[in-house]
Scaffold this motif. Structure first.
Motif, PDB file in Angstrom:
ATOM      1  N   ALA A  71     -46.174  24.595 -27.997  1.00 39.98           N
ATOM      2  CA  ALA A  71     -46.731  23.269 -28.216  1.00 39.98           C
ATOM      3  C   ALA A  71     -48.013  23.066 -27.417  1.00 39.98           C
ATOM      4  CB  ALA A  71     -45.716  22.187 -27.831  1.00 39.98           C
ATOM      5  N   LYS A  72     -48.836  22.166 -27.931  1.00 35.26           N
ATOM      6  CA  LYS A  72     -49.998  21.651 -27.211  1.00 35.26           C
ATOM      7  C   LYS A  72     -49.733  20.174 -26.965  1.00 35.26           C
ATOM      8  CE  LYS A  72     -54.970  20.722 -27.669  1.00 35.26           C
ATOM      9  NZ  LYS A  72     -56.167  20.853 -28.568  1.00 35.26           N
ATOM     10  N   VAL A  73     -49.763  19.761 -25.705  1.00 40.67           N
ATOM     11  CA  VAL A  73     -49.341  18.413 -25.341  1.00 40.67           C
ATOM     12  C   VAL A  73     -50.438  17.711 -24.548  1.00 40.67           C
ATOM     13  CG1 VAL A  73     -47.503  17.028 -24.310  1.00 40.67           C
ATOM     14  CG2 VAL A  73     -47.001  19.351 -25.095  1.00 40.67           C
ATOM     15  N   LYS A  74     -50.791  16.520 -24.984  1.00 44.59           N
ATOM     16  CA  LYS A  74     -51.684  15.664 -24.198  1.00 44.59           C
ATOM     17  C   LYS A  74     -50.818  14.833 -23.261  1.00 44.59           C
ATOM     18  CE  LYS A  74     -55.044  11.888 -24.490  1.00 44.59           C
ATOM     19  NZ  LYS A  74     -55.743  10.934 -25.402  1.00 44.59           N
ATOM     20  N   VAL A  75     -51.097  14.923 -21.975  1.00 49.77           N
ATOM     21  CA  VAL A  75     -50.301  14.226 -20.962  1.00 49.77           C
ATOM     22  C   VAL A  75     -51.136  13.119 -20.338  1.00 49.77           C
ATOM     23  CG1 VAL A  75     -48.947  14.479 -18.854  1.00 49.77           C
ATOM     24  CG2 VAL A  75     -49.080  16.384 -20.471  1.00 49.77           C
ATOM     25  N   THR A 237     -40.892   6.025 -18.276  1.00 48.51           N
ATOM     26  CA  THR A 237     -41.195   5.084 -17.207  1.00 48.51           C
ATOM     27  C   THR A 237     -40.132   5.196 -16.130  1.00 48.51           C
ATOM     28  OG1 THR A 237     -42.275   3.518 -18.700  1.00 48.51           O
ATOM     29  CG2 THR A 237     -41.515   2.657 -16.592  1.00 48.51           C
ATOM     30  N   VAL A 238     -40.584   5.388 -14.916  1.00 46.35           N
ATOM     31  CA  VAL A 238     -39.693   5.441 -13.757  1.00 46.35           C
ATOM     32  C   VAL A 238     -40.100   4.331 -12.806  1.00 46.35           C
ATOM     33  CG1 VAL A 238     -38.896   6.823 -11.816  1.00 46.35           C
ATOM     34  CG2 VAL A 238     -39.464   7.938 -13.968  1.00 46.35           C
ATOM     35  N   SER A 239     -39.147   3.617 -12.293  1.00 42.45           N
ATOM     36  CA  SER A 239     -39.490   2.556 -11.353  1.00 42.45           C
ATOM     37  C   SER A 239     -38.447   2.446 -10.267  1.00 42.45           C
ATOM     38  CB  SER A 239     -39.654   1.212 -12.066  1.00 42.45           C
ATOM     39  OG  SER A 239     -38.449   0.835 -12.693  1.00 42.45           O
ATOM     40  N   GLU A 240     -38.906   2.192  -9.101  1.00 38.89           N
ATOM     41  CA  GLU A 240     -38.089   1.824  -7.949  1.00 38.89           C
ATOM     42  C   GLU A 240     -38.957   0.847  -7.174  1.00 38.89           C
ATOM     43  OE1 GLU A 240     -35.502   3.669  -4.241  1.00 38.89           O
ATOM     44  OE2 GLU A 240     -36.800   4.977  -5.402  1.00 38.89           O
ATOM     45  N   LYS A 241     -39.592   1.301  -6.099  1.00 37.06           N
ATOM     46  CA  LYS A 241     -40.554   0.440  -5.416  1.00 37.06           C
ATOM     47  C   LYS A 241     -41.867   0.397  -6.185  1.00 37.06           C
ATOM     48  CE  LYS A 241     -38.610   1.228  -0.815  1.00 37.06           C
ATOM     49  NZ  LYS A 241     -38.851   1.757   0.549  1.00 37.06           N
ATOM     50  N   ASN A 242     -42.213   1.516  -6.802  1.00 37.48           N
ATOM     51  CA  ASN A 242     -43.424   1.605  -7.605  1.00 37.48           C
ATOM     52  C   ASN A 242     -43.063   2.047  -9.013  1.00 37.48           C
ATOM     53  OD1 ASN A 242     -45.354   1.034  -5.438  1.00 37.48           O
ATOM     54  ND2 ASN A 242     -44.747   3.022  -4.615  1.00 37.48           N
ATOM     55  N   ARG A 243     -44.011   1.913  -9.900  1.00 36.23           N
ATOM     56  CA  ARG A 243     -43.807   2.253 -11.308  1.00 36.23           C
ATOM     57  C   ARG A 243     -44.672   3.447 -11.681  1.00 36.23           C
ATOM     58  NH1 ARG A 243     -42.865  -1.119 -16.387  1.00 36.23           N
ATOM     59  NH2 ARG A 243     -43.952  -0.010 -18.063  1.00 36.23           N
ATOM     60  N   LEU A 244     -44.082   4.360 -12.450  1.00 29.82           N
ATOM     61  CA  LEU A 244     -44.791   5.526 -12.939  1.00 29.82           C
ATOM     62  C   LEU A 244     -44.626   5.586 -14.453  1.00 29.82           C
ATOM     63  CD1 LEU A 244     -46.181   8.328 -12.584  1.00 29.82           C
ATOM     64  CD2 LEU A 244     -43.882   9.275 -12.293  1.00 29.82           C
ATOM     65  N   ASP A 245     -45.745   5.676 -15.171  1.00 29.60           N
ATOM     66  CA  ASP A 245     -45.720   5.784 -16.626  1.00 29.60           C
ATOM     67  C   ASP A 245     -46.314   7.120 -17.044  1.00 29.60           C
ATOM     68  OD1 ASP A 245     -44.758   3.108 -17.535  1.00 29.60           O
ATOM     69  OD2 ASP A 245     -46.517   2.429 -16.427  1.00 29.60           O
ATOM     70  N   ILE A 246     -45.588   7.839 -17.891  1.00 33.05           N
ATOM     71  CA  ILE A 246     -46.043   9.122 -18.394  1.00 33.05           C
ATOM     72  C   ILE A 246     -45.903   9.110 -19.911  1.00 33.05           C
ATOM     73  CG2 ILE A 246     -45.679  11.628 -18.371  1.00 33.05           C
ATOM     74  CD1 ILE A 246     -44.231  11.174 -15.639  1.00 33.05           C
ATOM     75  N   ARG A 247     -46.945   9.564 -20.608  1.00 32.23           N
ATOM     76  CA  ARG A 247     -46.906   9.655 -22.065  1.00 32.23           C
ATOM     77  C   ARG A 247     -47.180  11.091 -22.484  1.00 32.23           C
ATOM     78  NH1 ARG A 247     -48.489   4.710 -20.699  1.00 32.23           N
ATOM     79  NH2 ARG A 247     -50.529   5.445 -20.017  1.00 32.23           N
ATOM     80  N   LEU A 248     -46.323  11.619 -23.324  1.00 30.72           N
ATOM     81  CA  LEU A 248     -46.460  12.971 -23.843  1.00 30.72           C
ATOM     82  C   LEU A 248     -46.740  12.885 -25.342  1.00 30.72           C
ATOM     83  CD1 LEU A 248     -43.383  14.734 -22.155  1.00 30.72           C
ATOM     84  CD2 LEU A 248     -45.711  14.512 -21.273  1.00 30.72           C
ATOM     85  N   ASN A 249     -47.907  13.348 -25.735  1.00 26.42           N
ATOM     86  CA  ASN A 249     -48.304  13.316 -27.136  1.00 26.42           C
ATOM     87  C   ASN A 249     -48.430  14.755 -27.625  1.00 26.42           C
ATOM     88  OD1 ASN A 249     -49.426  12.833 -29.642  1.00 26.42           O
ATOM     89  ND2 ASN A 249     -50.778  11.204 -28.913  1.00 26.42           N
ATOM     90  N   TYR A 250     -47.492  15.174 -28.450  1.00 26.62           N
ATOM     91  CA  TYR A 250     -47.472  16.552 -28.937  1.00 26.62           C
ATOM     92  C   TYR A 250     -48.458  16.692 -30.098  1.00 26.62           C
ATOM     93  CZ  TYR A 250     -43.401  17.700 -26.083  1.00 26.62           C
ATOM     94  OH  TYR A 250     -42.563  17.937 -25.028  1.00 26.62           O
ATOM     95  N   LYS A 251     -49.582  17.330 -29.834  1.00 32.29           N
ATOM     96  CA  LYS A 251     -50.634  17.487 -30.837  1.00 32.29           C
ATOM     97  C   LYS A 251     -50.317  18.616 -31.812  1.00 32.29           C
ATOM     98  CE  LYS A 251     -53.361  14.274 -29.223  1.00 32.29           C
ATOM     99  NZ  LYS A 251     -53.642  13.055 -30.025  1.00 32.29           N
ATOM    100  N   GLN A 252     -49.701  19.662 -31.304  1.00 30.10           N
ATOM    101  CA  GLN A 252     -49.297  20.796 -32.132  1.00 30.10           C
ATOM    102  C   GLN A 252     -47.943  21.293 -31.610  1.00 30.10           C
ATOM    103  OE1 GLN A 252     -52.369  23.777 -31.819  1.00 30.10           O
ATOM    104  NE2 GLN A 252     -54.010  22.335 -32.274  1.00 30.10           N
ATOM    105  N   TYR A 253     -47.141  21.839 -32.507  1.00 28.46           N
ATOM    106  CA  TYR A 253     -45.875  22.425 -32.078  1.00 28.46           C
ATOM    107  C   TYR A 253     -45.333  23.311 -33.194  1.00 28.46           C
ATOM    108  CZ  TYR A 253     -43.710  18.925 -35.089  1.00 28.46           C
ATOM    109  OH  TYR A 253     -43.361  18.166 -36.175  1.00 28.46           O
ATOM    110  N   GLU A 254     -44.573  24.313 -32.829  1.00 34.24           N
ATOM    111  CA  GLU A 254     -43.908  25.146 -33.818  1.00 34.24           C
ATOM    112  C   GLU A 254     -42.696  25.814 -33.178  1.00 34.24           C
ATOM    113  OE1 GLU A 254     -46.682  28.008 -35.251  1.00 34.24           O
ATOM    114  OE2 GLU A 254     -46.906  29.020 -33.326  1.00 34.24           O
TER     115      GLU A 254
END
Length: 272
Positions: A71-75, A237-254
């Protein structure tokens, strides 16, 4: 930039559950050998057990089994300091053998890191600082503060459900959704499925409410090009004291194509 690019390694290791600490191994759900104990509360027992079993069987039938995955992933990554530079990751998996990741700093289009993970070890080549690190798989458990195994990494990347618990405590069906709740020693886990049993959302909350730790995973933009129902977009999305957002966009995969990995360590690189 180094720390931002390393976020993908952390994703691979399952960092989106890192705030949910434990010291015992948590079984990966959805493997074919898994069994799920059904504990029904406040429902008509016979009918409820049948509905829950049918739902779990449907979810298991959608488990993505494979030999190879590429896969090719935009993070995209955003923390309390705001949006961070994007990373492009090329991922190769040979099932039950190796996970290989090549990460590019998108803005410069240069390879910054190369990672190799097998069942025992983690190799990290830092091409910017000309360094190489070798760690045991236990190292990933240390940096994520989460016990996991190699199979969990595979499931995370291909989009299979992970960290389901061994008891279902609640089942509810609405007009277009199925809600399945389970409880384990460390997590409360709520899965949201559509009426066809496709995974839409996973929410984990720490059993200890005083810790206020939670993780949300959304699975979206499903495609079925080759008989595999695959989520091409995931938001974590992970949160406790702070928030972390991560997006994984799979541009190609096989899946299941001939695949090889290359992992050369230059002799001149400093070992850490």
């Amino acid at each position: 930039m180094k720390n931002k690019i390393l976020v993908f390694l952390i994703i691979v290791a399952g960092i989106f559950f890192a705030s949910c600490r434990s010291t015992k191994k948590i079984q990966t759900a959805m493997s074919k050998k898994d069994t799920t104990a059904i504990v029904v509360t406040n429902q008509s027992a016979a009918d409820s057990v049948l509905l829950i079993k049918k739902t779990i069987d449907t979810l298991k039938s959608k488990y993505i089994d494979f030999k190879t995955f590429a896969a090719k992933v935009k993070v995209e990554y955003e923390d309390s300091k705001g949006k961070q530079p994007n990373v492009t990751a090329y991922v190769h998996i040979i099932k039950d053998s190796v996970v290989w990741v090549s990460m590019y700093a998108t803005i410069f289009n240069i390879e910054a890191f190369r990672i190799l993970i097998n069942k025992d070890s983690v190799f990290l080549v830092d091409k910017i600082n000309k360094e190489v690190q070798l760690r045991s798989l236990d190292y990933l458990q240390e940096i994520t503060q989460l016990p996991f195994d190699f199979e969990t990494l595979q499931d995370l990347l291909v989009g299979n459900p992970v960290f389901m618990h061994d008891s279902v405590v609640s089942y509810r069906k609405t007009e277009d959704r199925i809600l399945l709740a389970s409880a384990g020693k460390f997590f409360k886990h709520l899965l949201t499925l559509d009426n066809n049993g496709t995974l839409l959302h996973s929410k984990l909350d720490d059993i200890d409410i005083t810790k206020n730790r939670t993780a949300d995973i959304t699975y979206d933009d499903y495609e079925n090009k080759t008989g595999v129902n695959f989520s091409t977009f995931r938001e974590i999305t992970v949160s406790e004291k702070n928030r972390l957002d991560i997006r994984l966009n799979y541009k190609q995969y096989e899946f299941n194509k001939d695949l090889s990995v290359s992992f050369n360590i230059p002799k001149s690189y400093k070992r850490k």
